[in-house]
Every structure is written in structure tokens, then in C-alpha cells.
Enzyme design. Structure first.
Site, PDB file in Angstrom:
ATOM      1  N   GLU A  67      -0.481  32.608  10.269  1.00  0.00           N
ATOM      2  CA  GLU A  67       0.429  31.884   9.387  1.00  0.00           C
ATOM      3  C   GLU A  67       1.871  32.315   9.595  1.00  0.00           C
ATOM      4  O   GLU A  67       2.161  33.423  10.026  1.00  0.00           O
ATOM      5  CB  GLU A  67       0.051  32.133   7.919  1.00  0.00           C
ATOM      6  CG  GLU A  67      -1.234  31.487   7.522  1.00  0.00           C
ATOM      7  CD  GLU A  67      -1.600  31.738   6.073  1.00  0.00           C
ATOM      8  OE1 GLU A  67      -2.524  31.062   5.615  1.00  0.00           O
ATOM      9  OE2 GLU A  67      -0.983  32.609   5.407  1.00  0.00           O
ATOM     10  N   GLU A 114      -8.615  27.408  16.099  1.00  0.00           N
ATOM     11  CA  GLU A 114      -9.132  26.583  17.186  1.00  0.00           C
ATOM     12  C   GLU A 114      -8.081  26.406  18.284  1.00  0.00           C
ATOM     13  O   GLU A 114      -8.408  26.435  19.469  1.00  0.00           O
ATOM     14  CB  GLU A 114      -9.551  25.199  16.658  1.00  0.00           C
ATOM     15  CG  GLU A 114     -10.611  25.252  15.580  1.00  0.00           C
ATOM     16  CD  GLU A 114     -10.051  25.327  14.164  1.00  0.00           C
ATOM     17  OE1 GLU A 114     -10.740  24.860  13.244  1.00  0.00           O
ATOM     18  OE2 GLU A 114      -8.923  25.857  13.969  1.00  0.00           O
ATOM     19  N   CYS A 129      -9.291  20.959  11.475  1.00  0.00           N
ATOM     20  CA  CYS A 129      -8.422  19.963  10.844  1.00  0.00           C
ATOM     21  C   CYS A 129      -8.150  18.833  11.838  1.00  0.00           C
ATOM     22  O   CYS A 129      -8.504  18.918  13.021  1.00  0.00           O
ATOM     23  CB  CYS A 129      -7.119  20.610  10.378  1.00  0.00           C
ATOM     24  SG  CYS A 129      -5.994  21.033  11.735  1.00  0.00           S
TER      25      CYS A 129
END
Length: 129
Positions: free
Chosen positions: A43, A54, A85
Site C-alpha cells: 500500500e 497478483e 480485483c
């Protein structure tokens, strides 16, 4: 072998950098020749600059010369069956066909999808021509 791939995704979570969400994610991507590359989420205070597990795994595999993949395991610290996502699904379709098996860790079980099920009618190179 499914258990080993999921275990690799779980193990790499400890390397995640998640000071904002505290939501650790790990991914383990298996190449056609059986090599496994792992990635974890990283992050950033500007969330749009964060890297997903991923993406990190596929970048490492591609950097090392791999272009064919058979399976991807994804696991979060919550063992909530997290799936890639939309952005990661699109990145995966750049290098993987619709039959890539995606294993999603639910703790006591593993859900299985194909990439094609998760992202039908994807944007592809053929569409851009």
C-alpha cells in the site's frame, strides 16, 4: 499441489506493507513449467499507487522470462475467499488465457474459478486491432 500453492500465497502475506487497511493479501502464480512466483500487496498513502499481490507475482514471473501460466492462488489474512480485483484480472488476461485456474483461499476450503469466469469478454489485443 493446490495446498502448496495456497500455502505459498498465505506465507508471502507476512511481507505485505499494509499500514492503512491492514488487509494482507498474498498471491502465488504457477508457470507452465511448474515454477512458482509470489507477490504481496504494497500500500501507498496515495492508494492509486498501491500494488496488488497478483500484479507483483506476475511482474516477477514475466521479469524472469515466463509467459505461460497454469494456476494462481490468492489468499488474504482474513481467509475470506478474496478474488483478484478487476484491474488484476485485466493484467492477468494479458499473459494468461481464459482457462487459468484461480484458487481463492476461504480458510477451510478453496473456491476455484477460471479467469474466463471471473472476467468474460475481456479487453484483448485482438480488440485493439
Amino acid at each position: 499441489m493446490t495446498e502448496e500453492l495456497v500455502a505459498a500465497a498465505r506465507e508471502i502475506q507476512s511481507q505485505s506493507h499494509v499500514p492503512y487497511s491492514e488487509y494482507r493479501v498474498g498471491a502465488a502464480l504457477e508457470t507452465a513449467d511448474g515454477e512458482v512466483f509470489v507477490g504481496c500487496n504494497l500500500e501507498n498513502a496515495n492508494f492509486s499507487n498501491s500494488l496488488h499481490a497478483e500484479e507483483v507475482a506476475i511482474a516477477e514471473a514475466v521479469k524472469n522470462g515466463h509467459r505461460e501460466f497454469t494456476r494462481l492462488a490468492v489468499s488474504s489474512s482474513r481467509r475470506d475467499g478474496v478474488t483478484p480485483c478487476g484491474m488484476c484480472r485485466q493484467t492477468l488476461t494479458e499473459f494468461c488465457d481464459a482457462n487459468l485456474l484461480v484458487l481463492c483461499d476461504e480458510g477451510d476450503s478453496v473456491s476455484e474459478y477460471t479467469l474466463g469466469e471471473l472476467l468474460p469478454n475481456t479487453i484483448s489485443e485482438e480488440m485493439l486491432e
